[in-house]
Design a protein around this motif. Structure first.
Motif, PDB file in Angstrom:
ATOM      1  N   SER A   1     -14.029  -0.007   8.499  1.00 33.80           N
ATOM      2  CA  SER A   1     -14.251   0.745   7.114  1.00 33.80           C
ATOM      3  C   SER A   1     -13.977   2.472   7.501  1.00 33.80           C
ATOM      4  CB  SER A   1     -15.423   0.413   6.488  1.00 33.80           C
ATOM      5  OG  SER A   1     -15.950   1.282   5.510  1.00 33.80           O
ATOM      6  N   GLY A   2     -14.307   2.602   8.718  1.00 33.68           N
ATOM      7  CA  GLY A   2     -14.235   3.968   8.936  1.00 33.68           C
ATOM      8  C   GLY A   2     -12.998   4.629   9.002  1.00 33.68           C
ATOM      9  N   GLY A   3     -13.124   6.121   9.159  1.00 32.25           N
ATOM     10  CA  GLY A   3     -12.044   6.673   9.358  1.00 32.25           C
ATOM     11  C   GLY A   3     -10.702   6.412   8.559  1.00 32.25           C
TER      12      GLY A   3
ATOM     13  N   GLN B   1     -20.747  -4.252   0.630  1.00 32.44           N
ATOM     14  CA  GLN B   1     -20.020  -4.150   1.688  1.00 32.44           C
ATOM     15  C   GLN B   1     -21.055  -3.860   3.149  1.00 32.44           C
ATOM     16  OE1 GLN B   1     -17.201  -1.100   1.185  1.00 32.44           O
ATOM     17  NE2 GLN B   1     -16.690  -0.768   3.258  1.00 32.44           N
TER      18      GLN B   1
ATOM     19  N   VAL C   1     -22.973  -1.148   4.099  1.00 30.54           N
ATOM     20  CA  VAL C   1     -22.574   0.242   3.854  1.00 30.54           C
ATOM     21  C   VAL C   1     -22.636   0.756   2.355  1.00 30.54           C
ATOM     22  CG1 VAL C   1     -20.329   1.463   3.948  1.00 30.54           C
ATOM     23  CG2 VAL C   1     -20.852  -0.113   5.783  1.00 30.54           C
TER      24      VAL C   1
ATOM     25  N   LEU D   1       0.696  -1.183  -0.045  1.00 32.79           N
ATOM     26  CA  LEU D   1       0.137   0.219   0.110  1.00 32.79           C
ATOM     27  C   LEU D   1       0.854   1.391  -0.025  1.00 32.79           C
ATOM     28  CD1 LEU D   1      -3.277   0.706   2.158  1.00 32.79           C
ATOM     29  CD2 LEU D   1      -1.298   2.337   2.067  1.00 32.79           C
TER      30      LEU D   1
ATOM     31  N   SER E   1     -19.061   6.855   6.252  1.00 28.69           N
ATOM     32  CA  SER E   1     -17.760   6.984   6.690  1.00 28.69           C
ATOM     33  C   SER E   1     -17.048   5.728   6.404  1.00 28.69           C
ATOM     34  CB  SER E   1     -17.406   6.859   8.108  1.00 28.69           C
ATOM     35  OG  SER E   1     -18.233   5.815   8.905  1.00 28.69           O
TER      36      SER E   1
ATOM     37  N   TYR F   1     -16.834  -7.706   2.685  1.00 24.93           N
ATOM     38  CA  TYR F   1     -17.057  -7.412   1.099  1.00 24.93           C
ATOM     39  C   TYR F   1     -17.458  -8.727   0.406  1.00 24.93           C
ATOM     40  CZ  TYR F   1     -13.726  -3.573   2.856  1.00 24.93           C
ATOM     41  OH  TYR F   1     -13.233  -2.739   3.498  1.00 24.93           O
TER      42      TYR F   1
ATOM     43  N   PHE G   1      -8.501 -11.595   1.228  1.00 22.12           N
ATOM     44  CA  PHE G   1      -9.639 -12.424   0.518  1.00 22.12           C
ATOM     45  C   PHE G   1      -9.822 -13.974   0.562  1.00 22.12           C
ATOM     46  CE2 PHE G   1     -11.083  -9.500  -2.991  1.00 22.12           C
ATOM     47  CZ  PHE G   1     -10.144  -8.257  -2.774  1.00 22.12           C
ATOM     48  N   GLY G   2     -10.823 -14.399   0.683  1.00 26.33           N
ATOM     49  CA  GLY G   2     -10.998 -15.964   0.635  1.00 26.33           C
ATOM     50  C   GLY G   2     -10.635 -16.353  -0.728  1.00 26.33           C
TER      51      GLY G   2
ATOM     52  N   SER H   1      -9.172   3.572   5.363  1.00 24.42           N
ATOM     53  CA  SER H   1      -9.095   3.432   4.112  1.00 24.42           C
ATOM     54  C   SER H   1      -7.542   2.874   3.647  1.00 24.42           C
ATOM     55  CB  SER H   1      -9.078   4.621   3.365  1.00 24.42           C
ATOM     56  OG  SER H   1      -8.052   5.650   3.590  1.00 24.42           O
ATOM     57  N   TYR H   2      -6.579   2.849   4.756  1.00 19.71           N
ATOM     58  CA  TYR H   2      -5.307   2.358   4.605  1.00 19.71           C
ATOM     59  C   TYR H   2      -5.278   0.748   4.918  1.00 19.71           C
ATOM     60  CZ  TYR H   2      -4.436   7.451   4.717  1.00 19.71           C
ATOM     61  OH  TYR H   2      -4.155   8.566   4.594  1.00 19.71           O
ATOM     62  N   ASN H   3      -6.346   0.264   5.248  1.00 19.51           N
ATOM     63  CA  ASN H   3      -6.407  -1.096   5.761  1.00 19.51           C
ATOM     64  C   ASN H   3      -6.376  -1.920   4.404  1.00 19.51           C
ATOM     65  OD1 ASN H   3      -6.486  -0.475   8.451  1.00 19.51           O
ATOM     66  ND2 ASN H   3      -8.566  -0.941   8.660  1.00 19.51           N
ATOM     67  N   GLU H   4      -5.555  -3.090   4.617  1.00 21.81           N
ATOM     68  CA  GLU H   4      -5.783  -4.105   3.331  1.00 21.81           C
ATOM     69  C   GLU H   4      -6.932  -5.038   3.526  1.00 21.81           C
ATOM     70  OE1 GLU H   4      -1.838  -6.185   5.102  1.00 21.81           O
ATOM     71  OE2 GLU H   4      -2.836  -7.578   4.043  1.00 21.81           O
ATOM     72  N   GLN H   5      -7.120  -5.617   2.549  1.00 22.23           N
ATOM     73  CA  GLN H   5      -8.134  -6.495   2.534  1.00 22.23           C
ATOM     74  C   GLN H   5      -7.648  -8.074   2.557  1.00 22.23           C
ATOM     75  OE1 GLN H   5     -11.363  -5.745  -0.138  1.00 22.23           O
ATOM     76  NE2 GLN H   5     -11.374  -3.400   0.649  1.00 22.23           N
TER      77      GLN H   5
END
Lengths: 114, 118
Positions: free
Chosen positions: B98-100, B48, B55, A48, A98, B33, B109-110, B103-107
């Motif tokens: 998902s908040g604040g 999501q 969301v 990232l 958010s 997601y 996946f299964g 947005s820098y969090n990685e996802q």
């Protein structure tokens, strides 16, 4: 909708060579991520880079980000056959009150031959 | 290492039938997601969840698709009736929140469910 656009669509190289993939996007972002997907499998997060960063390294990976050109590149050095996979860039977008979601590009298919 | 679980891995069905996919996210991940990935394309977000609340489901074809995450843990995605164009890989992913700044969090996946509609 897919915002990111990877280039090239497909890339074939030999082991030991470097592989460079590019990603262009359309709207402003908070961060950009790169993911790898092996054939028929789920995606794996690679790296990232935040919008205020220009370059980031992780092992054999080097990512650059140029927000003025709305583009990013992923460089894999000294490639191995195990690097054969599809590579996707993903940009964030806000959802709901958010939340954040990711927009993925169509991907670059990388083939590394022994 | 914790993983996102999905089942089934493969599903073949005839058009007009109902299908359901299940996802169990990584423990403690509040955001879940569902993506659809057509062959040769990148994943596209269908829905999501933040805990048990939706969301974003703006890309979910609500006339035939439904998704739920009743207790804020595992989730089910249903298609009824299935159409030929629904053939794709359905991917589930989860992240911390998902908040604040997330947005820098990685996802994570299964492995996905490969759906073929005949």
């Amino acid at each position: 909708s897919q915002q990111g656009e990877e280039d090239p669509q497909a890339l074939s190289i030999q082991e030991g060579e470097n592989a460079t993939m590019n990603c262009s996007y359309k709207t402003s972002i908070n961060n950009l991520q790169w993911y790898r997907q092996n054939s028929g499998r789920g995606l794996v997060h690679l790296i990232l880079i935040r919008s205020n960063e220009r370059e980031k390294h992780s092992g054999r990976l080097r990512v650059t980000l140029d927000t003025s050109k709305k583009s990013s590149s992923l460089l894999i050095t000294a490639s191995r056959a195990a690097d054969t996979a599809s590579y996707f860039c993903a940009t964030d977008r806000s959802v709901g009150n958010s939340g954040y979601a990711l927009n993925f590009g169509k991907g670059t298919s990388l083939l590394v031959t022994p | 290492e914790a993983e996102v679980a999905q089942s089934p891995r493969y599903k073949i069905t005839e058009k007009s039938q109902a299908v359901a996919f299940w996802c169990d996210p990584i423990s403690g991940h509040a955001t879940l997601y569902w993506y659809r990935q057509i062959l040769g394309q990148g994943p596209e977000l269908l829905v999501q969840f933040q805990d048990e609340s939706v969301v974003d489901d703006s890309q979910l074809p609500k006339d035939r698709f439904s998704a739920e995450r009743l207790k804020g843990v595992d989730s089910t995605l249903k298609i009824q009736p299935a159409e030929l164009g629904d053939s794709a890989m359905y991917l589930c992913a989860s992240s911390w929140t998902s908040g604040g700044l997330s947005s820098y969090n990685e996802q994570f996946f299964g492995p996905g469910t490969r759906l073929t509609v005949l």
